[in-house]
Design a protein around this motif. Structure first.
Motif, mmCIF file in Angstrom:
data_model
loop_
_atom_site.group_PDB
_atom_site.id
_atom_site.type_symbol
_atom_site.label_atom_id
_atom_site.label_comp_id
_atom_site.label_asym_id
_atom_site.label_seq_id
_atom_site.Cartn_x
_atom_site.Cartn_y
_atom_site.Cartn_z
ATOM 1 N N SER A 243 0.826 -1.200 0.000
ATOM 2 C CA SER A 243 0.000 0.000 0.000
ATOM 3 C C SER A 243 0.866 1.260 0.000
ATOM 4 O O SER A 243 0.497 2.281 -0.540
ATOM 5 C CB SER A 243 -0.927 0.004 1.213
ATOM 6 O OG SER A 243 -0.178 0.109 2.383
ATOM 7 N N ILE B 69 2.845 1.513 -3.651
ATOM 8 C CA ILE B 69 2.086 1.847 -4.853
ATOM 9 C C ILE B 69 1.758 3.332 -4.912
ATOM 10 O O ILE B 69 1.344 3.843 -5.939
ATOM 11 C CB ILE B 69 0.785 1.010 -4.932
ATOM 12 C CG1 ILE B 69 0.362 0.913 -6.401
ATOM 13 C CG2 ILE B 69 -0.313 1.598 -4.070
ATOM 14 C CD1 ILE B 69 -0.792 0.001 -6.640
ATOM 15 N N ASN C 13 -1.792 -11.280 -2.651
ATOM 16 C CA ASN C 13 -3.226 -11.483 -2.449
ATOM 17 C C ASN C 13 -3.638 -12.940 -2.525
ATOM 18 O O ASN C 13 -4.819 -13.251 -2.411
ATOM 19 C CB ASN C 13 -4.001 -10.701 -3.519
ATOM 20 C CG ASN C 13 -4.020 -9.218 -3.230
ATOM 21 O OD1 ASN C 13 -4.806 -8.743 -2.430
ATOM 22 N ND2 ASN C 13 -3.115 -8.486 -3.864
ATOM 23 N N ARG D 241 -1.505 -20.988 -5.832
ATOM 24 C CA ARG D 241 -2.145 -20.394 -7.006
ATOM 25 C C ARG D 241 -1.155 -19.544 -7.805
ATOM 26 O O ARG D 241 -1.179 -19.552 -9.028
ATOM 27 C CB ARG D 241 -3.347 -19.558 -6.551
ATOM 28 C CG ARG D 241 -4.290 -19.245 -7.676
ATOM 29 C CD ARG D 241 -5.493 -18.425 -7.217
ATOM 30 N NE ARG D 241 -6.463 -19.223 -6.512
ATOM 31 C CZ ARG D 241 -7.484 -18.699 -5.819
ATOM 32 N NH1 ARG D 241 -7.624 -17.386 -5.739
ATOM 33 N NH2 ARG D 241 -8.349 -19.495 -5.224
ATOM 34 N N ALA E 178 -5.259 9.130 -5.924
ATOM 35 C CA ALA E 178 -3.812 8.998 -5.739
ATOM 36 C C ALA E 178 -3.485 8.626 -4.295
ATOM 37 O O ALA E 178 -2.593 7.816 -4.040
ATOM 38 C CB ALA E 178 -3.112 10.292 -6.127
ATOM 39 N N VAL F 80 -5.553 4.810 -3.481
ATOM 40 C CA VAL F 80 -5.162 3.541 -4.093
ATOM 41 C C VAL F 80 -4.358 2.682 -3.108
ATOM 42 O O VAL F 80 -4.448 1.457 -3.124
ATOM 43 C CB VAL F 80 -4.361 3.778 -5.402
ATOM 44 C CG1 VAL F 80 -3.033 4.459 -5.136
ATOM 45 C CG2 VAL F 80 -4.176 2.504 -6.180
ATOM 46 N N SER F 81 -3.620 3.347 -2.223
ATOM 47 C CA SER F 81 -2.812 2.592 -1.264
ATOM 48 C C SER F 81 -3.705 1.784 -0.323
ATOM 49 O O SER F 81 -3.326 0.731 0.156
ATOM 50 C CB SER F 81 -1.929 3.537 -0.461
ATOM 51 O OG SER F 81 -2.724 4.379 0.325
ATOM 52 N N ILE G 232 -5.564 -1.220 -2.501
ATOM 53 C CA ILE G 232 -4.773 -2.357 -2.973
ATOM 54 C C ILE G 232 -4.473 -3.346 -1.849
ATOM 55 O O ILE G 232 -4.035 -4.463 -2.100
ATOM 56 C CB ILE G 232 -3.461 -1.883 -3.630
ATOM 57 C CG1 ILE G 232 -2.980 -2.954 -4.612
ATOM 58 C CG2 ILE G 232 -2.407 -1.566 -2.584
ATOM 59 C CD1 ILE G 232 -1.810 -2.553 -5.425
ATOM 60 N N ARG G 233 -4.733 -2.962 -0.610
ATOM 61 C CA ARG G 233 -4.381 -3.837 0.502
ATOM 62 C C ARG G 233 -5.234 -5.102 0.490
ATOM 63 O O ARG G 233 -6.457 -5.028 0.374
ATOM 64 C CB ARG G 233 -4.594 -3.084 1.812
ATOM 65 C CG ARG G 233 -3.379 -3.083 2.700
ATOM 66 C CD ARG G 233 -3.568 -2.210 3.907
ATOM 67 N NE ARG G 233 -3.225 -0.819 3.658
ATOM 68 C CZ ARG G 233 -3.544 0.188 4.459
ATOM 69 N NH1 ARG G 233 -4.248 -0.036 5.557
ATOM 70 N NH2 ARG G 233 -3.187 1.411 4.165
ATOM 71 N N PRO G 234 -4.608 -6.268 0.583
ATOM 72 C CA PRO G 234 -5.376 -7.511 0.570
ATOM 73 C C PRO G 234 -6.436 -7.519 1.675
ATOM 74 O O PRO G 234 -6.156 -7.094 2.795
ATOM 75 C CB PRO G 234 -4.319 -8.587 0.839
ATOM 76 C CG PRO G 234 -3.016 -7.975 0.420
ATOM 77 C CD PRO G 234 -3.155 -6.502 0.693
ATOM 78 N N VAL H 32 -4.509 2.714 -12.448
ATOM 79 C CA VAL H 32 -3.282 2.894 -11.659
ATOM 80 C C VAL H 32 -2.263 3.736 -12.450
ATOM 81 O O VAL H 32 -1.611 4.632 -11.903
ATOM 82 C CB VAL H 32 -2.678 1.524 -11.255
ATOM 83 C CG1 VAL H 32 -1.300 1.698 -10.622
ATOM 84 C CG2 VAL H 32 -3.609 0.806 -10.285
ATOM 85 N N PHE H 33 -2.163 3.472 -13.743
ATOM 86 C CA PHE H 33 -1.280 4.268 -14.618
ATOM 87 C C PHE H 33 -1.691 5.738 -14.583
ATOM 88 O O PHE H 33 -0.859 6.636 -14.450
ATOM 89 C CB PHE H 33 -1.379 3.715 -16.047
ATOM 90 C CG PHE H 33 -0.410 4.333 -17.021
ATOM 91 C CD1 PHE H 33 0.843 3.773 -17.226
ATOM 92 C CD2 PHE H 33 -0.749 5.464 -17.746
ATOM 93 C CE1 PHE H 33 1.740 4.332 -18.128
ATOM 94 C CE2 PHE H 33 0.143 6.041 -18.650
ATOM 95 C CZ PHE H 33 1.389 5.470 -18.826
ATOM 96 N N VAL I 125 -6.715 -19.434 -12.455
ATOM 97 C CA VAL I 125 -6.128 -18.714 -11.315
ATOM 98 C C VAL I 125 -7.038 -17.630 -10.735
ATOM 99 O O VAL I 125 -6.723 -17.065 -9.694
ATOM 100 C CB VAL I 125 -4.758 -18.078 -11.669
ATOM 101 C CG1 VAL I 125 -3.770 -19.145 -12.081
ATOM 102 C CG2 VAL I 125 -4.901 -17.008 -12.720
ATOM 103 N N ARG I 126 -8.145 -17.358 -11.400
ATOM 104 C CA ARG I 126 -9.032 -16.331 -10.836
ATOM 105 C C ARG I 126 -9.687 -16.850 -9.557
ATOM 106 O O ARG I 126 -9.784 -18.036 -9.307
ATOM 107 C CB ARG I 126 -10.123 -15.951 -11.842
ATOM 108 C CG ARG I 126 -11.200 -17.006 -11.929
ATOM 109 C CD ARG I 126 -11.948 -16.906 -13.182
ATOM 110 N NE ARG I 126 -12.925 -15.844 -13.089
ATOM 111 C CZ ARG I 126 -13.772 -15.541 -14.063
ATOM 112 N NH1 ARG I 126 -13.726 -16.231 -15.195
ATOM 113 N NH2 ARG I 126 -14.638 -14.610 -13.910
ATOM 114 N N ARG I 127 -10.165 -15.896 -8.748
ATOM 115 C CA ARG I 127 -10.864 -16.299 -7.524
ATOM 116 C C ARG I 127 -12.186 -16.949 -7.862
ATOM 117 O O ARG I 127 -12.971 -16.410 -8.589
ATOM 118 C CB ARG I 127 -11.139 -15.060 -6.680
ATOM 119 C CG ARG I 127 -9.942 -14.690 -5.914
ATOM 120 C CD ARG I 127 -9.873 -13.203 -5.667
ATOM 121 N NE ARG I 127 -8.509 -12.862 -5.320
ATOM 122 C CZ ARG I 127 -8.034 -12.977 -4.080
ATOM 123 N NH1 ARG I 127 -8.795 -13.379 -3.105
ATOM 124 N NH2 ARG I 127 -6.787 -12.664 -3.823
#
Lengths: 214, 214
Positions: A103, A106, A166, A174, B99, B102-103, B106-108, B162-163, B212-214
């Motif tokens: 976090s 990024i 994740n 995975r 900005a 996002v941190s 993104i945290r799991p 994110v870009f 590999v997707r959830r």
């Protein structure tokens, strides 16, 4: 003296693993290393510098983990699979650290960002390792692709890293499936890039990457 | 009464834009809306719920911004370019919020993560919009690809986001170049996916994503 520097690094990396980034203060690092706070600061101006040391050390360990294998040749997919699985193993002790730390990394403009100036040494080591993976592959990777591929693979590796942080499966099963599944596909796409029907598209993809990168 | 709920939302979204996520407390939202803190909490159990409201509202505005255009047909690249540029315009007021935010996102395990259960409504709206982009395209997108493409495009859109949050150019010019450059390449790759030489690879890429997707 260099031993004190190594002691600070080892202590900080252990605390990063055991307690995470936030709880690891310079004061705690100094106390656990048996040093004065001023002495610890003498070697590292702050936690950001210790993070860069972590990045650099991971790169050095990653290089060491594949040093035997890379000179032996192999196809691009074999080399990539081996290198990426070795990378996951090298990062494994820092997985819980990374889950909290991503976090920060990024955030735009953050020194810990893999795209920052501060991270350039670790980034160059990482891209250089992937360049060796690409350049030693047999059959050889076509020239235009070989030039840009290491950096694209590094971006892919950042994606794998976020996926891994994740990944809820034990032992990151995975993520290992993702790596062992993606590497042959990348190898196949690189081989297909020689075909006339794909050549223009490959050139355009590489030109777009070139255009929008920093 | 529903007007109070809308007032809380409008106030919170304005504060998110003006002061960012951290500084926007439920107490501040209530004060700026002229409500008691208890009354604000009656409509929203906390900031996370307001973030979901923001996500949902962005999706609704994004849909409205392209509602005229999507029924009119066009190629996949035209539809994708228009939809993504409209998405950047809809998100523009929240760029500085994003900005910093996002941190957190993104945290799991975080509710604000685009992959969380809490975000499923906004995620489904986003994927559904991209499904309409894909399904209305002429020439039609081949069946196997059309099924998985909306979700892949949504992942690509997260990457674009994110870009964009890291894009230092005025008016996000570099992100607009990325979008207008990437959409035709995606269109071309989708057309190429019909070729026998690529068909196995496309199938394998889709199978890996599925695996590999959830």
């Amino acid at each position: 003296m260099p031993d004190t520097r190594a002691l600070v690094v080892d202590t900080a990396l252990r605390l990063f693993r055991e307690r995470g980034y936030e709880a690891t203060t310079m004061r705690l690092v100094a106390a656990e290393a048996g040093l004065s706070v001023g002495n610890a600061y003498y070697y590292f101006p702050g936690k950001d510098a210790l993070v860069q040391e972590l990045y650099r050390r991971i790169q050095v360990e990653h290089r060491a983990a594949v040093a035997d294998r890379l000179p032996r040749g192999g196809t691009l997919e074999q080399r990539l699979t081996g290198t990426w699985l070795a990378g996951l193993a090298v990062m494994a002790p820092y997985r819980s650290f990374g889950a909290g730390f991503v976090s920060r990394a990024i955030r735009p403009g953050e020194a810990a960002s893999p795209f920052s100036d501060a991270s350039s040494e670790a980034r160059e080591l990482a891209v250089h390792l992937l360049r060796d993976v690409v350049e030693g592959a047999r059959p050889a990777v076509p020239g235009t692709v070989a030039r840009e591929l290491p950096e694209l693979l590094w971006l892919a590796w950042l994606g794998v890293t976020v996926f891994w942080l994740n990944d809820p499966t034990p032992d990151a099963g995975r993520t290992r499936r993702l790596v062992t599944g993606a590497a042959p596909l990348i190898g196949r796409l690189v081989r297909l890039s020689r075909l006339p029907v794909l050549r223009t598209t490959v050139t355009d993809v590489l030109a777009l990457v070139e255009d929008v990168r920093r």
